[in-house]
Design an enzyme around this catalytic site. Sequence first.
Site, PDB file in Angstrom:
ATOM      1  CB  VAL A 105       5.627 -20.108 -15.221  1.00  0.00           C
ATOM      2  CG1 VAL A 105       4.255 -20.742 -15.159  1.00  0.00           C
ATOM      3  CG2 VAL A 105       5.646 -18.931 -16.160  1.00  0.00           C
ATOM      4  CE1 TYR A 106       8.377 -15.771 -17.220  1.00  0.00           C
ATOM      5  CE2 TYR A 106       8.684 -13.632 -16.213  1.00  0.00           C
ATOM      6  CZ  TYR A 106       8.320 -14.396 -17.294  1.00  0.00           C
ATOM      7  OH  TYR A 106       7.902 -13.785 -18.435  1.00  0.00           O
ATOM      8  CB  SER A 107      12.366 -18.934 -10.468  1.00  0.00           C
ATOM      9  OG  SER A 107      13.377 -18.716 -11.414  1.00  0.00           O
TER      10      SER A 107
END
Length: 93
Positions: free
Chosen positions: A45-47
């Site tokens: 979900v990070y970037s």
Amino acid sequence: MPGNHDVWRGGALWSKIGGVQQSDAERLVGQAIDAGINFLDTADVYSAGVSEQITGQALRNLKIPRDSVIVATKVFGEMGPGRTTGAPLAITS
């Protein structure tokens, strides 16, 4: 103010990190390893998954032995509409 799902899905909070170029990430990962850090935290979900890709490529390009670092990731984060597939079953089985 964006909702939490917008922040975690490459929104305001992680968009800056996702903008890091591969060469910058390699420099940062290399400095961390040289300083004795062996735990790297990331998540899809990070970037929108770019964080995991850049981290993995940095380790490969720097020829860091995979068994010399711990790479943590997360599951259950909202990556798009609908149910996140695989993660809940992988954890409970």
